[in-house]
Every structure is written in structure tokens, then in C-alpha cells.
Design an enzyme around this catalytic site. Structure first.
Site, short mmCIF file in Angstrom:
data_model
loop_
_atom_site.label_atom_id
_atom_site.label_comp_id
_atom_site.label_asym_id
_atom_site.label_seq_id
_atom_site.Cartn_x
_atom_site.Cartn_y
_atom_site.Cartn_z
N GLY A 27 -2.63 -1.36 -1.50
CA GLY A 27 -3.32 -0.19 -0.81
C GLY A 27 -3.69 -0.49 0.46
O GLY A 27 -4.07 0.83 1.22
N CYS A 28 -3.79 -1.61 0.97
CA CYS A 28 -4.06 -1.87 2.33
C CYS A 28 -3.20 -3.02 3.19
O CYS A 28 -3.24 -3.97 2.39
CB CYS A 28 -5.69 -2.35 2.42
SG CYS A 28 -6.21 -2.88 3.91
#
Length: 267
Positions: free
Chosen positions: A111-112
Site C-alpha cells: 500500500g505504501c
């Protein structure tokens, strides 16, 4: 660096419009600090940080019960002129000894692209300036987005795939991954292996534009970054400082142009 979100202009129906752009969500580095030791730094929306810190500690197995937490503090800090936050948890005696073994120090959850670094300084490194004078006409933005969609082979099998493309004005090279930052890393590697200059084209992303994507684009010297979805406020600030032309919400024949418009002919 100033945290100032640049104003945008919108291209639609073959011309520049004066309508204001949609809002950009906030993101900033949040350090999860337990008993005075940073466990991880995650790019986060700066809200509900007590819930965030306690939930992180629970889901990462750092605590077993909320009763293990004896205190919480939220402390603002600044790194390189940027605001950041520390979410500080204090635990009951006897639990801190096991934290060192479980401390997160790896980069790359899907996600990041920054989540997992263990210092705010690592999340906000020095800006890499981009000086390429490559330009493109506004009509080419829609062609680049369409070319990215056409080149996403994996996405045709499942929609849960991000794409990153390099558009040189006539053709696109595409790489895909479940993580948007992973897709961009793959694309950067492909360009390097092919001996192609990232300064002579635009990076095109199927996703929203967060600060980690701007940082990666800057490191390979890409002058234009195009996203199908919204940019974050910090991504806009970073693009302005790095000299990157950032285009967001590119869909069909419309898009929003935020920073360094000189690279889009006629803007």
C-alpha cells in the site's frame, strides 16, 4: 520547502477551463513510537492517530491488549520544513524488552512505498531536482492514459493491479504490480536495462499520486508525472519543489495540471 498546494488548471473538451480542481487529501509521515523507540514510519492521513497507533501495535503483535498501553501522546515535529507527527505509546512495565525483536525495518508493503522505514528523516529525504525541458501537447495526455490502459495485460485478468508506464510521445512501456510503487520500480528498472532516458518522456500511473511516487520519479529524472486519480497535498508540494510537472485525474480527454505548466504546450 513550503507546504503550499499549487493551484490547478483543468483541460477539458479541447480547451483550458477555469473550474477549480477537486480537493487533495492530506498525507504526512507518522512515526509510531513505543516507549521512546520508533517502530515504523508510515505515510498517513493525520487524523485519529491514537486509534492508528494502538491498532498498529495490536495488528503487528506489539501488544496483546489495549490494557497493555498506559499512555498516549501526539507530538508534531518538522523535517526539512515539512510537518510530521509522532504517535507515542507508553506500555506497562515488562513489555518493552520484546519490541527490539519485532521492530519493523523493511520497506515495501503493497500500500505504501515508504511505510516501514523507521525514521521520519528517511521518509522525507532531500529533494532531487528535475531539469529536463521535455514537453508534450495537452492532447497527448489522454493518449498516454489510453496507451497505459491498453498495455496493462495483467489488469485485464484482474482489476486489482496497478500500472506504471513511460510515454515518450509515441509509444509506451508498461510494467504492472499489485503495489503502485512496485510498478514504478519495475518500470524504472526496465528503462535502465533498455538504456532509455527517463528525462525524455512522462511517467503515467493508473493510481492516485502520493509523495513516494513523486520522489521515485524525481530520482530517475522524469519531468512529467501523470496519474489517473487524485494527488495528495504533499505530493503536489514535493512536485513543485522538485520541478516535476504533475498532472492528475487524467480521464478520457480531461485532466488537471498542477505544477510546472511550461512542459504542457499552450498552458
Amino acid at each position: 520547502m513550503k507546504d503550499l498546494v499549487p493551484r490547478a488548471v483543468r483541460w477539458e473538451k479541447g480547451g483550458w477551463q477555469q473550474e477549480p480542481p477537486g480537493p487533495s487529501p492530506e498525507e504526512c509521515p507518522v512515526a509510531i513510537v513505543i516507549d521512546g523507540v520508533s517502530q515504523a514510519v508510515l505515510m498517513s492521513t493525520p487524523a485519529d492517530l491514537q486509534d492508528f497507533a494502538m491498532g498498529f501495535a495490536l495488528t503487528e503483535g506489539l501488544i496483546a491488549l489495549l490494557a497493555d498501553v498506559t499512555g498516549f501522546e501526539e507530538e508534531p515535529v518538522h523535517v526539512g520544513g515539512h510537518p510530521a507527527l509522532e504517535a507515542r505509546l507508553w506500555l506497562r512495565p515488562g513489555l518493552a524488552a520484546g519490541l527490539a525483536k519485532r521492530r519493523r525495518s523493511t520497506v515495501g508493503p503493497v500500500g505504501c512505498g515508504l511505510c516501514g522505514v523507521d525514521s521520519i528523516e528517511a521518509a522525507l529525504p532531500a529533494v532531487v531536482p528535475v531539469t529536463s525541458d521535455w514537453t508534450m501537447p495537452p492532447e497527448a495526455v489522454g493518449r498516454a492514459i489510453s496507451a497505459l490502459a491498453a498495455g496493462q495485460v495483467l489488469r485485464r485478468a484482474t482489476p486489482a493491479i496497478h500500472g506504471a508506464g513511460f510515454w515518450d510521445g509515441s509509444r509506451i512501456t508498461v510494467r504492472e504490480d499489485v503495489g503502485r510503487h512496485n510498478a514504478l520500480d519495475k518500470l524504472a528498472g526496465a528503462l535502465a536495462r533498455q538504456g532509455r532516458d527517463a528525462g525524455q518522456g512522462a511517467i503515467v500511473m493508473s493510481s492516485r499520486l502520493s509523495v513516494d511516487l513523486v520522489q521515485k520519479a524525481a530520482r530517475i529524472g522524469a519531468p512529467v508525472l501523470i496519474g489517473a486519480s487524485a494527488p495528495t497535498a504533499l505530493a503536489l508540494t514535493w512536485a513543485e519543489e522538485a520541478g516535476i510537472t504533475l498532472i492528475a485525474r487524467a480521464r478520457g480527454d480531461s485532466f488537471e495540471l498542477y505544477t510546472h505548466p511550461r512542459r504542457i504546450a499552450g498552458s
